[in-house]
Design a protein around this motif. Structure first.
Motif, PDB file in Angstrom:
ATOM      1  N   GLN A   1      -6.801 -15.041   0.701  1.00  0.00           N
ATOM      2  CA  GLN A   1      -7.994 -14.289   1.091  1.00  0.00           C
ATOM      3  C   GLN A   1      -8.042 -13.903   2.567  1.00  0.00           C
ATOM      4  O   GLN A   1      -8.568 -12.838   2.905  1.00  0.00           O
ATOM      5  CB  GLN A   1      -9.259 -15.103   0.752  1.00  0.00           C
ATOM      6  N   GLU A   2      -7.519 -14.762   3.431  1.00  0.00           N
ATOM      7  CA  GLU A   2      -7.666 -14.536   4.876  1.00  0.00           C
ATOM      8  C   GLU A   2      -6.391 -14.046   5.574  1.00  0.00           C
ATOM      9  O   GLU A   2      -6.457 -13.557   6.690  1.00  0.00           O
ATOM     10  CB  GLU A   2      -8.153 -15.824   5.560  1.00  0.00           C
TER      11      GLU A   2
ATOM     12  N   ARG B   1       0.828  -1.210   0.000  1.00  0.00           N
ATOM     13  CA  ARG B   1       0.000   0.000   0.000  1.00  0.00           C
ATOM     14  C   ARG B   1       0.862   1.261   0.000  1.00  0.00           C
ATOM     15  O   ARG B   1       0.463   2.288  -0.510  1.00  0.00           O
ATOM     16  CB  ARG B   1      -0.917   0.016   1.213  1.00  0.00           C
TER      17      ARG B   1
ATOM     18  N   LEU C   1      -4.480 -10.672   1.813  1.00  0.00           N
ATOM     19  CA  LEU C   1      -5.292  -9.506   1.420  1.00  0.00           C
ATOM     20  C   LEU C   1      -5.755  -8.644   2.598  1.00  0.00           C
ATOM     21  O   LEU C   1      -5.764  -7.412   2.471  1.00  0.00           O
ATOM     22  CB  LEU C   1      -6.477  -9.955   0.565  1.00  0.00           C
ATOM     23  N   PRO C   2      -6.124  -9.211   3.732  1.00  0.00           N
ATOM     24  CA  PRO C   2      -6.519  -8.346   4.861  1.00  0.00           C
ATOM     25  C   PRO C   2      -5.356  -7.620   5.546  1.00  0.00           C
ATOM     26  O   PRO C   2      -5.574  -6.734   6.359  1.00  0.00           O
ATOM     27  CB  PRO C   2      -7.173  -9.313   5.857  1.00  0.00           C
ATOM     28  N   HIS C   3      -4.130  -8.002   5.236  1.00  0.00           N
ATOM     29  CA  HIS C   3      -2.968  -7.402   5.893  1.00  0.00           C
ATOM     30  C   HIS C   3      -2.886  -5.913   5.543  1.00  0.00           C
ATOM     31  O   HIS C   3      -2.999  -5.528   4.383  1.00  0.00           O
ATOM     32  CB  HIS C   3      -1.694  -8.130   5.461  1.00  0.00           C
ATOM     33  N   ASP C   4      -2.665  -5.080   6.551  1.00  0.00           N
ATOM     34  CA  ASP C   4      -2.659  -3.624   6.387  1.00  0.00           C
ATOM     35  C   ASP C   4      -1.647  -3.105   5.367  1.00  0.00           C
ATOM     36  O   ASP C   4      -1.886  -2.083   4.730  1.00  0.00           O
ATOM     37  CB  ASP C   4      -2.388  -2.939   7.733  1.00  0.00           C
TER      38      ASP C   4
END
Length: 155
Positions: free
Chosen positions: A124-125, A75, A128-131
């Protein structure tokens, strides 16, 4: 550090194939005595040419039938992001290797999973959810056509 001679290179090549080969087998293969082999190996270890003798496991026997490479775009480009990814890599056993890259992806992970469901769960778990992770792109390995543990040595 001493220069490598042809016997050193042959010894290193043989050890890359099987790091647990006995000094006697190496001696027969290289036409030297077992004590000469042992001294060379100790010198190569002391000089940092040999950095370990890991035991390679068979993923099929461990029921790890899916190998994949996962490209990760972060990000943000910051030290905090890098440290966060390093923590993720060190605490996720399915990620067996990780590299930082130039180009579109910031990282590439090599992963082993039991099956496609487990790979999907990882993506998916966990990822992807990692900040710190913005995007992932996975590629499933169909077949490994060359072993990746041996480094090229001069002739």
């Amino acid at each position: 550090m001493t220069a490598l001679d042809s016997k050193d290179l042959k010894l290193l090549a043989r050890l890359q194939k099987d790091g647990q080969t006995s000094a006697q087998d190496l001696a027969e293969h290289l036409g030297m005595s077992a004590s000469q082999i042992s001294r060379r190996r100790q010198r190569l270890e002391a000089e940092g040419y040999i950095i370990g003798t890991p035991c390679r496991l068979n993923p099929d026997k461990l029921e790890l039938s899916v190998q994949a490479f996962i490209q990760v775009e972060t990000r943000a480009q910051s030290n905090g992001t890098h440290q966060s990814i390093k923590r993720l890599v060190s605490t996720t056993p399915e990620i067996v290797a990780a590299w930082t890259l130039t180009g579109e992806a910031d990282y590439i992970f090599r992963v082993y999973c039991a099956d496609l469901k487990a790979l999907n769960h990882l993506v998916q778990e966990v990822l992807l959810p990692h900040d710190s992770i913005g995007r992932v792109h996975s590629q499933i390995v169909m077949d490994q056509v060359k072993d990746d543990t041996a480094l090229p040595l001069p002739p």
